[in-house]
Design an enzyme around this catalytic site. Structure first.
Site, PDB file in Angstrom:
ATOM      1  N   CYS A   1       0.823  -1.224   0.000  1.00 28.15           N
ATOM      2  CA  CYS A   1       0.000   0.000   0.000  1.00 28.15           C
ATOM      3  C   CYS A   1       0.849   1.263   0.000  1.00 28.15           C
ATOM      4  O   CYS A   1       0.400   2.298   0.516  1.00 28.15           O
ATOM      5  CB  CYS A   1      -0.960   0.051   1.202  1.00 28.15           C
ATOM      6  SG  CYS A   1      -2.040  -1.338   1.340  1.00 28.15           S
ATOM      7  N   ALA A   2       2.072   1.179  -0.507  1.00 33.28           N
ATOM      8  CA  ALA A   2       2.919   2.379  -0.558  1.00 33.28           C
ATOM      9  C   ALA A   2       3.652   2.361  -1.904  1.00 33.28           C
ATOM     10  O   ALA A   2       4.850   2.061  -1.963  1.00 33.28           O
ATOM     11  CB  ALA A   2       3.892   2.400   0.615  1.00 33.28           C
TER      12      ALA A   2
END
Ligand SMILES: Cc1ncc(COP(=O)(O)O)c(C=O)c1O
Length: 378
Positions: free
Chosen positions: A337-338
């Site tokens: 998620c980055a």
């Protein structure tokens, strides 16, 4: 049961005291805090205040009302970001941010409401505060930085960034998702105006909990409005904290459990931090010695949270994580998620395997994990 090395996603196991506190809230004083004057409602309100007070003490907040509860760190970040910004504002954030920062900001930017500058980390994986300063301009209203990268664990120079933001009168938000509970946090020393955190990671509380420190003097716009149990004759959301930001019934069992988590972690914080550093050093050294393994986390022990990210040769990280799961080790593969952090590491396509430790992790488990990784490379 597998060996759990996914504490950066959520911690496990929770201390017995957390489980007991959740049960007590649902059995001994199950009532709506702040919504009645009968003894159970009062007991519920007292527990909510006790958790708030313990959190404020843990982060060096000047008073308990500086801490408002949220449903997770994402919720707290959304409140901090959307509650701070006005049309035309400029925001500086880093490419290392989690999507819980990037998506709200990029969404606002895509709708033309704000302008956004994302600062790249230096080649060593740390953001240079001077780069943040250079990205600010006269319309910068907010600077956002993660305390520690959720991909590499690299602890960012947030205090230096805080000083720079303060000297320019710009609001500073820290995403503490991978820091609070694993290292000391003092919101005054960090110079932050807003500090968002989850309750379910290193604070060892239940899922569905989190919070936001809001420096006294700051009033944010609201994400939700509704009943607060106060000023009920008014049709306008109250200005007072914490009610302004906590419309609707709060997560009493979660907050009670979080309070027990904080009571567990606070007196052991330096012990937990030192042990997690040693565990990650053992992981770093062991993995670095295996031919074909690329490790992405910083070499310096004090510069990383309890996270080690790596890849096994060209093997896609999701396949590696699945293979490790079959060998009895719970780690996370793929993208975390980055996307900016992965782009920086060159792992946007295959992701990275992330092993993350917690207070319950043992050196034997780390040894066993490295044996399992070695077997995969043969
Ligand atoms: C750096 C970072 N920020 C924000 C979040 C979001 O936290 P939550 O899942 O509690 O919403 C995470 C979750 O892993 C994270 O690692």
């Amino acid at each position: 049961m597998s060996v759990y090395l996914d504490h950066a996603a959520t911690s496990d196991p929770k201390p017995e005291a957390v489980l007991r506190a959740v049960t007590a809230a649902m059995t001994e004083y199950n009532a709506n805090p702040g919504r009645g004057g009968h003894p159970r409602a009062v007991a519920a309100a007292r527990q909510v205040l006790a958790t708030r007070t313990a959190l404020a003490k843990l982060i060096g907040a000047p008073d308990a009302m500086s801490v408002v509860f949220a449903f997770n760190c994402t919720d707290a970040l959304n409140l901090a970001i959307k509650g701070s910004l006005r049309v035309g504002d400029h925001v500086v954030a880093t490419r290392l941010e989690h999507n819980s920062v990037l998506r709200p900001l990029c969404g606002l930017a895509a709708r033309g409401r704000i302008r956004l500058t994302l600062v790249d980390p230096r080649p060593d994986g740390f953001v240079d505060p001077e780069d943040v300063a250079a990205a600010m301009n006269g319309s910068t209203a907010l600077v956002v930085c993660t305390h520690a990268s959720n991909v590499t664990g690299a602890i960012q120079p947030v205090a230096a960034i805080g000083q720079l933001a303060k000297s320019r009168g710009v609001r500073f938000l820290i995403d503490g998702a991978q820091a609070l509970g694993g290292m000391p946090v003092d919101v005054g020393a960090l110079g932050c105006d807003l500090y968002a955190f989850p309750g379910h990671k290193s604070l060892l509380g239940p899922q569905g909990t989190g919070g936001l420190y809001i420096r006294p003097g700051i009033t944010l716009g609201t994400l939700r409005e509704g009943g607060t149990g106060s000023a009920s004759d008014s049709l306008i959301q109250p200005m007072e904290r914490p009610e302004r930001y906590e419309a609707g019934t709060v997560n009493l069992p979660g907050i009670a459990g979080l309070g027990a988590g904080v009571e567990y972690v606070a007196p052991r914080l330096s012990q937990i931090m030192m042990r997690e550093r040693e565990l990650t050093s053992a992981l770093m050294e062991g993995l670095s010695a295996i031919p074909g393994i690329v490790v992405y986390s910083p070499a310096e022990e004090a510069a990383r949270a309890g996270i080690v990210a790596f890849n096994l040769g060209d093997l896609p990280s999701a396949q590696a994580a699945d293979a490790l799961a079959r060998k009895g080790y719970a780690v996370r593969g793929s993208l975390h998620c980055a996307p900016g952090a992965h782009r920086f590491l060159g792992t946007l396509t295959r992701g990275a395997v992330r092993a993350s430790v917690g207070p319950s992790t043992t050196f034997e488990e780390i040894e066993g994990f490295m044996d399992a990784v070695r077997q995969l490379t043969h």
